[in-house]
Design an enzyme around this catalytic site. Structure first.
Site, PDB file in Angstrom:
ATOM      1  N   GLN A  50     -10.343  -2.757   2.077  1.00 41.71           N
ATOM      2  CA  GLN A  50      -9.870  -3.407   3.312  1.00 41.71           C
ATOM      3  C   GLN A  50      -9.899  -2.465   4.511  1.00 41.71           C
ATOM      4  OE1 GLN A  50      -5.917  -4.273   1.462  1.00 41.71           O
ATOM      5  NE2 GLN A  50      -5.092  -3.767   3.471  1.00 41.71           N
ATOM      6  N   HIS A  53       9.136  -3.540   3.412  1.00 35.60           N
ATOM      7  CA  HIS A  53       8.757  -3.735   2.006  1.00 35.60           C
ATOM      8  C   HIS A  53      10.000  -4.040   1.159  1.00 35.60           C
ATOM      9  CE1 HIS A  53       5.561  -0.749   3.379  1.00 35.60           C
ATOM     10  NE2 HIS A  53       4.818  -1.750   2.962  1.00 35.60           N
ATOM     11  N   MET A  76       0.845  -1.195   0.000  1.00 33.21           N
ATOM     12  CA  MET A  76       0.000   0.000   0.000  1.00 33.21           C
ATOM     13  C   MET A  76       0.883   1.249   0.000  1.00 33.21           C
ATOM     14  SD  MET A  76      -3.469  -0.856   2.004  1.00 33.21           S
ATOM     15  CE  MET A  76      -2.905  -0.610   3.667  1.00 33.21           C
ATOM     16  N   GLY A  77       2.164   1.103  -0.343  1.00 30.04           N
ATOM     17  CA  GLY A  77       3.045   2.265  -0.427  1.00 30.04           C
ATOM     18  C   GLY A  77       3.562   2.710   0.929  1.00 30.04           C
ATOM     19  N   LEU A 115       6.699   3.094   1.516  1.00 32.77           N
ATOM     20  CA  LEU A 115       7.602   1.947   1.606  1.00 32.77           C
ATOM     21  C   LEU A 115       8.672   2.151   2.677  1.00 32.77           C
ATOM     22  CD1 LEU A 115       8.088   1.240  -2.216  1.00 32.77           C
ATOM     23  CD2 LEU A 115       6.371   0.286  -0.641  1.00 32.77           C
ATOM     24  N   SER A 171       6.319  -0.455  10.278  1.00 35.27           N
ATOM     25  CA  SER A 171       4.963  -0.357   9.735  1.00 35.27           C
ATOM     26  C   SER A 171       4.770   1.053   9.192  1.00 35.27           C
ATOM     27  CB  SER A 171       3.948  -0.617  10.852  1.00 35.27           C
ATOM     28  OG  SER A 171       2.668  -0.153  10.462  1.00 35.27           O
ATOM     29  N   GLN A 203       5.829 -11.672   7.197  1.00 34.78           N
ATOM     30  CA  GLN A 203       5.310 -12.410   8.358  1.00 34.78           C
ATOM     31  C   GLN A 203       4.614 -11.482   9.344  1.00 34.78           C
ATOM     32  OE1 GLN A 203       8.046 -15.033  10.414  1.00 34.78           O
ATOM     33  NE2 GLN A 203       6.834 -14.844  12.277  1.00 34.78           N
ATOM     34  N   LYS A 204       4.982 -10.193   9.293  1.00 34.77           N
ATOM     35  CA  LYS A 204       4.365  -9.238  10.219  1.00 34.77           C
ATOM     36  C   LYS A 204       2.840  -9.326  10.161  1.00 34.77           C
ATOM     37  CE  LYS A 204       3.201  -4.867  11.059  1.00 34.77           C
ATOM     38  NZ  LYS A 204       2.436  -4.126  10.081  1.00 34.77           N
ATOM     39  N   ASP A 205       2.322  -9.526   8.959  1.00 34.72           N
ATOM     40  CA  ASP A 205       0.868  -9.639   8.791  1.00 34.72           C
ATOM     41  C   ASP A 205       0.515 -11.125   8.664  1.00 34.72           C
ATOM     42  OD1 ASP A 205      -0.151  -6.660   8.282  1.00 34.72           O
ATOM     43  OD2 ASP A 205       1.817  -6.908   7.397  1.00 34.72           O
TER      44      ASP A 205
HETATM   45  P1  AMP Z   1       1.434  -2.920   3.497  1.00 36.84           P
HETATM   46  O1  AMP Z   1       2.002  -1.885   2.582  1.00 36.84           O
HETATM   47  O2  AMP Z   1       1.425  -2.527   4.935  1.00 36.84           O
HETATM   48  O3  AMP Z   1       0.115  -3.461   2.997  1.00 36.84           O
HETATM   49  O4  AMP Z   1       2.435  -4.160   3.445  1.00 36.84           O
HETATM   50  C1  AMP Z   1       2.805  -4.729   2.216  1.00 36.84           C
HETATM   51  C2  AMP Z   1       3.590  -5.974   2.501  1.00 36.84           C
HETATM   52  O5  AMP Z   1       4.742  -5.650   3.257  1.00 36.84           O
HETATM   53  C3  AMP Z   1       2.799  -7.015   3.300  1.00 36.84           C
HETATM   54  O6  AMP Z   1       3.090  -8.308   2.803  1.00 36.84           O
HETATM   55  C4  AMP Z   1       3.350  -6.826   4.692  1.00 36.84           C
HETATM   56  O7  AMP Z   1       3.273  -7.986   5.497  1.00 36.84           O
HETATM   57  C5  AMP Z   1       4.798  -6.486   4.386  1.00 36.84           C
HETATM   58  N1  AMP Z   1       5.407  -5.791   5.531  1.00 36.84           N
HETATM   59  C6  AMP Z   1       4.948  -4.705   6.173  1.00 36.84           C
HETATM   60  N2  AMP Z   1       5.730  -4.397   7.233  1.00 36.84           N
HETATM   61  C7  AMP Z   1       6.706  -5.339   7.260  1.00 36.84           C
HETATM   62  C8  AMP Z   1       7.823  -5.580   8.118  1.00 36.84           C
HETATM   63  N3  AMP Z   1       8.098  -4.804   9.169  1.00 36.84           N
HETATM   64  N4  AMP Z   1       8.623  -6.639   7.844  1.00 36.84           N
HETATM   65  C9  AMP Z   1       8.356  -7.443   6.788  1.00 36.84           C
HETATM   66  N5  AMP Z   1       7.328  -7.269   5.933  1.00 36.84           N
HETATM   67  C10 AMP Z   1       6.503  -6.226   6.166  1.00 36.84           C
END
Ligand code: AMP
Length: 305
Positions: free
Chosen positions: A79, A55, A48-49, A51, A203, A166-168
């Site tokens: 979502q 990411h 979702m950017g 970054l 995050s 894995q965070k999610d």
């Molecule tokens: P998001 O942009 O938050 O939707 O995350 C996009 C992807 O990045 C998802 O697969 C998340 O699980 C991953 N992600 C987000 N934060 C982390 C992190 N701290 N470590 C590893 N992967 C992450």
């Protein structure tokens, strides 16, 4: 008060230009040309950017195995619940593009909401029980939104592999479930959680934290680490570990705990005794930010796969 900035600075030596596609037909044409020219493997990193290093770790893992890595940047409205942060979710496309370029990403797919959900869009994907537990309890519809957008990305891009953090963990479980149930020929890959030096999981929402909130936010990681240490010294009762995590987090008055549980990582269902793989999972509100974290509690395991 100043808010914490978590986005990493762009590196000074950008790599080759990253193509940007905002249109489904255009991205399909580019992918068809790549497949025709090289026959190489394609990896997808959905984001979702805003970054950050989390990411980037997914991009690097995909780049190591795939000839072309496609990063999608799309703040998926379906979502987010009506009272959630869709409007204020941090966005900085130019910065994100610079980071993707520095990683040598070939293609960024950044569609509009209208492209992804044209008028009349009605079909969604229900991942069953997984959608209603843990984060699904307080975020009804969230995992349906995630599964639907990821299914659409899989159909648009047809990647060989897709890379998730894995965070999610519940999201990973939902997407694995969907890929199995709907026969998506995509290898679902999981990468370890990337953390700040004090353990806080990176995050995009960490930038909402005020300084004192930011300090107390590490209590999620500390509680999970404590549970993991207890398991390494022989504790097998999930109830005791749950209490331990709750007590540890409760010392932080700015952290409003939503849940602290011990679950099976593939179903996310609660377990009573630590026998096989066990995942500690926590969610909490800290100021404006809703934070989640998790940790495999069995010694020497640091990733779901
Ligand atoms: P998001 O942009 O938050 O939707 O995350 C996009 C992807 O990045 C998802 O697969 C998340 O699980 C991953 N992600 C987000 N934060 C982390 C992190 N701290 N470590 C590893 N992967 C992450």
């Amino acid at each position: 008060m100043a808010r914490q900035k978590t986005c990493p600075p762009a590196r000074p030596n950008p790599g080759p230009a990253t193509m940007v596609s905002r249109d489904i037909a255009d991205v399909r044409d580019r992918i068809a040309a790549y497949r025709y020219d090289t026959g190489g493997k394609i990896g997808l990193v959905p984001t979702m950017g805003c970054l950050h290093e989390g990411h980037l770790s997914l991009m690097r893992a995909s780049q190591a195995e795939c000839g072309l890595t496609i990063v999608s940047i799309f703040v998926n409205p379906t979502q987010f619940g009506p009272a959630e942060d869709l409007q204020s979710y941090p966005r900085d496309f130019e910065h994100d593009l610079g980071l993707a370029e520095n990683e040598g990403i070939g293609l960024v797919f950044a569609p509009s909401a209208g492209q992804m959900y044209p008028a009349g869009h009605a079909t969604t994907i229900d991942v069953g029980d997984l959608a209603g537990i843990l984060c699904g309890k307080t975020r009804p519809g969230h995992f349906t939104g995630v599964a639907t957008v990821v299914a659409k990305l899989f159909n648009i891009i047809r990647p060989d592999s897709a890379w998730f953090g894995q965070k999610d963990a519940q999201q990973v479980a939902a997407i694995r479930r969907m890929a199995i149930d709907l026969d998506f020929p995509v290898d679902i890959r999981t990468c370890p959680t990337v953390r700040e030096p004090d353990g806080l999981a990176m995050s995009s929402r960490n930038c909402y934290l005020l300084p004192e909130e930011r300090e107390q936010a590490t209590s999620l990681y500390q509680a999970l680490s404590l549970a993991r240490m207890r398991v390494s010294t022989g504790e097998t009762s999930a109830a005791k570990l749950r209490r331990l995590m709750k007590k540890s987090i409760a010392q932080n008055f700015l952290v409003e705990l939503e849940y602290a549980r011990i679950v099976d990582p593939s179903t996310m269902e609660e377990i009573n005794e630590i026998e096989g793989q066990a995942l500690g999972v926590v969610a909490a509100s800290v100021g404006r930010a809703r934070l989640i974290d998790n940790m495999l509690l069995n010694p020497a395991a640091d990733s779901l796969r």
